[in-house]
Scaffold this motif. Sequence first.
Motif, PDB file in Angstrom:
ATOM      1  N   PHE A 193       0.858  -1.181   0.000  1.00 51.85           N
ATOM      2  CA  PHE A 193       0.000   0.000   0.000  1.00 51.85           C
ATOM      3  C   PHE A 193       0.897   1.235   0.000  1.00 51.85           C
ATOM      4  N   VAL A 194       1.699   1.331  -1.048  1.00 51.76           N
ATOM      5  CA  VAL A 194       2.745   2.353  -1.124  1.00 51.76           C
ATOM      6  C   VAL A 194       2.654   3.056  -2.477  1.00 51.76           C
ATOM      7  N   PHE A 195       3.353   4.167  -2.575  1.00 48.18           N
ATOM      8  CA  PHE A 195       3.397   4.878  -3.846  1.00 48.18           C
ATOM      9  C   PHE A 195       4.319   4.160  -4.820  1.00 48.18           C
ATOM     10  N   SER A 196       3.990   4.265  -6.088  1.00 42.40           N
ATOM     11  CA  SER A 196       4.902   3.805  -7.134  1.00 42.40           C
ATOM     12  C   SER A 196       6.014   4.845  -7.267  1.00 42.40           C
ATOM     13  N   LYS A 197       7.006   4.548  -8.073  1.00 37.53           N
ATOM     14  CA  LYS A 197       8.128   5.476  -8.232  1.00 37.53           C
ATOM     15  C   LYS A 197       7.660   6.832  -8.745  1.00 37.53           C
ATOM     16  N   GLU A 198       6.702   6.800  -9.650  1.00 39.22           N
ATOM     17  CA  GLU A 198       6.164   8.053 -10.189  1.00 39.22           C
ATOM     18  C   GLU A 198       4.810   8.323  -9.541  1.00 39.22           C
ATOM     19  N   ILE A 199       4.749   9.302  -8.666  1.00 37.12           N
ATOM     20  CA  ILE A 199       3.519   9.577  -7.922  1.00 37.12           C
ATOM     21  C   ILE A 199       2.530  10.313  -8.825  1.00 37.12           C
ATOM     22  N   PRO A 200       1.279   9.835  -8.897  1.00 39.12           N
ATOM     23  CA  PRO A 200       0.278  10.480  -9.760  1.00 39.12           C
ATOM     24  C   PRO A 200       0.037  11.940  -9.381  1.00 39.12           C
ATOM     25  N   LYS A 201      -0.386  12.713 -10.360  1.00 37.00           N
ATOM     26  CA  LYS A 201      -0.623  14.138 -10.131  1.00 37.00           C
ATOM     27  C   LYS A 201      -1.996  14.410  -9.517  1.00 37.00           C
ATOM     28  N   GLN A 202      -2.855  13.394  -9.517  1.00 35.32           N
ATOM     29  CA  GLN A 202      -4.174  13.565  -8.906  1.00 35.32           C
ATOM     30  C   GLN A 202      -4.477  12.323  -8.069  1.00 35.32           C
ATOM     31  N   LEU A 203      -4.675  12.527  -6.758  1.00 35.06           N
ATOM     32  CA  LEU A 203      -4.871  11.421  -5.830  1.00 35.06           C
ATOM     33  C   LEU A 203      -6.142  11.616  -5.019  1.00 35.06           C
ATOM     34  N   LEU A 204      -6.828  10.503  -4.769  1.00 34.85           N
ATOM     35  CA  LEU A 204      -7.985  10.490  -3.875  1.00 34.85           C
ATOM     36  C   LEU A 204      -7.750   9.422  -2.821  1.00 34.85           C
ATOM     37  N   PHE A 205      -7.780   9.819  -1.552  1.00 37.39           N
ATOM     38  CA  PHE A 205      -7.664   8.876  -0.442  1.00 37.39           C
ATOM     39  C   PHE A 205      -9.036   8.700   0.193  1.00 37.39           C
ATOM     40  N   LEU A 206      -9.449   7.453   0.344  1.00 32.69           N
ATOM     41  CA  LEU A 206     -10.690   7.123   1.044  1.00 32.69           C
ATOM     42  C   LEU A 206     -10.311   6.367   2.312  1.00 32.69           C
ATOM     43  N   ALA A 207     -10.559   6.973   3.468  1.00 28.26           N
ATOM     44  CA  ALA A 207     -10.194   6.356   4.746  1.00 28.26           C
ATOM     45  C   ALA A 207     -11.434   6.154   5.590  1.00 28.26           C
ATOM     46  N   GLY A 208     -11.467   5.039   6.306  1.00 29.70           N
ATOM     47  CA  GLY A 208     -12.561   4.777   7.230  1.00 29.70           C
ATOM     48  C   GLY A 208     -12.006   4.394   8.590  1.00 29.70           C
ATOM     49  N   GLY A 209     -12.351   5.149   9.642  1.00 27.81           N
ATOM     50  CA  GLY A 209     -11.900   4.816  10.999  1.00 27.81           C
ATOM     51  C   GLY A 209     -10.389   4.786  11.110  1.00 27.81           C
ATOM     52  N   SER A 210      -9.862   3.661  11.623  1.00 27.02           N
ATOM     53  CA  SER A 210      -8.411   3.536  11.807  1.00 27.02           C
ATOM     54  C   SER A 210      -7.678   3.320  10.492  1.00 27.02           C
ATOM     55  N   GLY A 211      -8.416   3.221   9.379  1.00 22.44           N
ATOM     56  CA  GLY A 211      -7.786   3.124   8.063  1.00 22.44           C
ATOM     57  C   GLY A 211      -7.024   4.384   7.683  1.00 22.44           C
ATOM     58  N   ILE A 212      -7.138   5.424   8.503  1.00 19.76           N
ATOM     59  CA  ILE A 212      -6.399   6.663   8.235  1.00 19.76           C
ATOM     60  C   ILE A 212      -4.903   6.485   8.486  1.00 19.76           C
ATOM     61  N   THR A 213      -4.491   5.470   9.270  1.00 19.93           N
ATOM     62  CA  THR A 213      -3.090   5.409   9.708  1.00 19.93           C
ATOM     63  C   THR A 213      -2.090   5.274   8.557  1.00 19.93           C
ATOM     64  N   PRO A 214      -2.237   4.330   7.613  1.00 15.34           N
ATOM     65  CA  PRO A 214      -1.259   4.312   6.519  1.00 15.34           C
ATOM     66  C   PRO A 214      -1.402   5.499   5.586  1.00 15.34           C
ATOM     67  N   ILE A 215      -2.624   6.014   5.456  1.00 15.88           N
ATOM     68  CA  ILE A 215      -2.846   7.181   4.604  1.00 15.88           C
ATOM     69  C   ILE A 215      -2.175   8.408   5.205  1.00 15.88           C
ATOM     70  N   HIS A 216      -2.189   8.519   6.519  1.00 13.55           N
ATOM     71  CA  HIS A 216      -1.475   9.613   7.191  1.00 13.55           C
ATOM     72  C   HIS A 216       0.006   9.576   6.851  1.00 13.55           C
ATOM     73  N   SER A 217       0.586   8.379   6.853  1.00  9.96           N
ATOM     74  CA  SER A 217       1.997   8.232   6.504  1.00  9.96           C
ATOM     75  C   SER A 217       2.251   8.633   5.056  1.00  9.96           C
ATOM     76  N   LEU A 218       1.333   8.266   4.162  1.00 10.78           N
ATOM     77  CA  LEU A 218       1.475   8.626   2.753  1.00 10.78           C
ATOM     78  C   LEU A 218       1.366  10.143   2.559  1.00 10.78           C
TER      79      LEU A 218
END
Length: 361
Positions: free
Chosen positions: A135-160
């Motif tokens: 659940f990590v970024f590829s070498k080339e990070i997209p120019k448009q990103l959407l994060f969908l987090a639910g509850g404690s699912g925010i933790t890896p997204i916070h790191s990203l």
Amino acid sequence: MKTFPFIYNEPKEFLKFLQPKDWANFFLGEINPRFSVTAIKAKVVAVKEETADTKTIVLKPNWLWKGFQSGQHVPVTVEIAGRRITRFYSLSSHPSDSNLQITVKRQKGGLVSNFINQNIKKGDILELGEASGDFVFSKEIPKQLLFLAGGSGITPIHSLLKDLEKSNYTGKVTLLYFVRSYEDIILKSSLEKIKSNVKWLNIVYVFSDVPKEGYESGFLTKEILEKYNPDLKSTSVYVCGPSPMQTKALSLLEGVKVKSELFLLPSQNVSNVKKEGTVDVFLTLSHKTIQVKGEKSLLEELEEQGIYPQSGCRMGICHTCVCKKQTGSVTDLSNGEVSELGEENIQICVTRAESSLELEL
């Protein structure tokens, strides 16, 4: 400490006793609990309360820690009532931070999550494994990103998000964060700090149970996706949260590039079934035969009888519990497939007995 074996029937037992790494770990542990030549041990340097049922544990690991990528998770081992139990938690910190962070939300019936929230304090020592996960970024990070987090699912997204902040990202990011109420927002102060430091981030909190004026309410729908990210076809989506939310997201995002992190089995596959009678399970290494009902996972039914095989995530991710099935049939709870009767490796945390079995345990 072990007592010295003056007499052994087998020379190999004596040699096994004289394992230099075991002795080194013992003596190093007496000097400093974090010291080890084989295990990644981490000292708890701080405990932060995020919500009423969630805490962030700040950890300082020993020299065996090899680092991680934003979005990855780590096995955490604790000892509860004399048993070593391992669970996987996403790292909520950034790889360049001086210390690691895991953010743990209490789960109903969750042995380890409740233990960590109730008992872990500054100065304690936890044992870690190596970080993993894609659940990590590829070498080339997209120019448009959407994060969908639910509850404690925010933790890896916070790191990203912290990774994007530190890399001077110049694209566009929307975070839709679904929680029960305003008080249940995890890592809120850090999320708001990231938002204040950058121009590319829009955070939308959506409350499912307790509406709040000025905020969105309800659950994930096509309407809310299109309201905050109308150009979905050109967007890369990262989803982390409860199984129902992820299932809904994948159905709404058909044809869109989606990466997801799921720490629960789909509910329809793990619901217990009612069966009549029992089946025999012969454990070939320990020469035991036990009876199970085949109503739960093999791991759960073994544990109910006082047998505790190695296990980790308990959801089919880490493969710690893999063992060889020599004969018999099982159902894979992750997809509902029934196995053949012959020899194969199975994950006992996500399989259920369908017939008498022989397991290499």
